[in-house]
Design a protein around this motif. Structure first.
Motif, short mmCIF file in Angstrom:
data_model
loop_
_atom_site.label_atom_id
_atom_site.label_comp_id
_atom_site.label_asym_id
_atom_site.label_seq_id
_atom_site.Cartn_x
_atom_site.Cartn_y
_atom_site.Cartn_z
N SER A 1 63.19 4.33 -9.56
CA SER A 1 63.51 6.01 -8.16
C SER A 1 62.99 6.69 -9.61
O SER A 1 62.19 7.51 -8.76
N THR A 2 62.99 6.49 -10.33
CA THR A 2 62.18 8.09 -11.27
C THR A 2 61.19 7.09 -11.26
O THR A 2 59.99 8.26 -11.15
N VAL B 1 69.03 8.16 -5.79
CA VAL B 1 69.05 6.65 -5.42
C VAL B 1 70.54 6.10 -6.86
O VAL B 1 70.89 5.65 -6.33
N ALA C 1 68.43 0.54 -10.68
CA ALA C 1 67.84 1.40 -9.96
C ALA C 1 67.52 2.45 -10.29
O ALA C 1 66.40 2.90 -9.43
N SER C 2 67.90 4.09 -11.60
CA SER C 2 67.38 4.62 -11.77
C SER C 2 65.10 4.75 -12.02
O SER C 2 64.75 5.61 -12.25
#
Length: 294
Positions: free
Chosen positions: A157-158, A246, A153-154
């Motif tokens: 999102s990034t 997120v 997820a990171s």
């Protein structure tokens, strides 16, 4: 004579940690998939059916208490700023004070409400009684299973935010002050206290407020999944950082699910503590490496 390339020990340690977690997560997911589904319902957690008015009073009391305590401390320890004064620089000891002035008033309101207004606020937090060690044993496998999900997820999102930044849709993000503070170091005692609060105090207070109160109240107004998502969004917004919004929503949802599945708030506290501890460990390792992106 050519010099031999130097070994980047922090890079090796970080790589081994990540590989071990990925391997553990894969093994735990495989065992989870292979395990026959239990027909017995999960323990669950009791909903907090106090109504919007009483819940609003509770939230307002927390906000007002934090505001009053922080303003009292500011007047006590700091002189009133003038127009020509530069912005106050965040130091390790100032960060310690800021964390305490945020976390402790919220905890005081929670226990004060339960003590003086038990009819509304002294509801049961847990459906299952667990010892501290038993809760830890449940939290560790869940943490290892779900940590790669948070990483994915990171990364997504990034990547999306970097693409929007490159396209000029959004402005560049300033680094989080606390992360910069940990990377730059400072007074070892203050840094040690910050680590202790991140691993002990923050998981206790935030799990009580966001899962024990906000999630259980939302669960009384809707079903589990919407309550988990909404409480995760509130949890993420409190951290006030778009870059981590997120991933922190995912963390909030997972913490609520862990709480729901175990029936005991200490399990989500341990999960939260492990997540914060691992994040700080990786931050420390990357700050020592010349090859790992900061």
């Amino acid at each position: 004579m050519p010099t031999e390339p130097q070994v980047d020990a922090p890079l090796i340690v970080a790589s081994l940690l990540i590989l071990s977690i990925l391997g553990s997560s894969a093994a735990l997911w495989f065992r989870h998939i292979q395990r026959p589904r239990d027909l017995i319902d999960q323990p669950g957690v009791p909903a907090w059916s106090i109504g919007w008015v009483n819940f609003g009073i509770f939230i307002c009391a927390m906000i007002i208490s934090v505001f009053l305590v922080q303003n009292f401390a500011a007047g006590l320890f700091f002189a009133a700023p003038s127009e020509n004064d530069a912005p106050l620089e965040l130091t390790p000891w100032l960060a310690v004070l800021a964390v305490l002035l945020l976390q402790l008033p919220m905890l005081a309101v929670f226990y004060g409400a339960r003590r003086f207004y038990p009819g509304h606020y002294a509801s049961r937090l847990n459906n299952v009684q667990l010892s501290c060690f038993a809760a830890f044993r449940q939290a560790i496998p869940a943490f290892l299973m779900f940590l790669p999900v948070i990483w994915i997820a990171s990364l997504v999102s990034t990547s999306l935010l970097n693409a929007l930044e490159a396209a000029g849709v959004i402005e560049a993000f300033a680094p989080q002050e606390l992360i910069t503070l940990f990377q730059e170091g400072g007074d070892p005692l203050a840094i040690g206290l910050l680590v202790l609060m991140a691993v002990v105090l923050a998981p206790i207070v935030e799990e009580i407020i966001f899962r024990g109160c906000i999630y259980r109240f939302l669960k009384s107004q809707t079903t589990r999944v919407p309550a988990q998502v909404l409480s995760g969004c509130v949890f993420s917004m409190m951290h006030a950082n778009l870059m981590s919004f997120v991933p922190l929503v995912i963390v909030g949802v997972l913490l609520a699910r862990v709480y729901e599945k175990s029936g005991n708030l200490m399990v989500s506290m341990w999960f939260h503590a492990c997540f914060n501890a691992f994040s700080l460990l990786m931050l420390f390792i990357t700050s020592m490496s010349d090859n790992i992106p900061q």
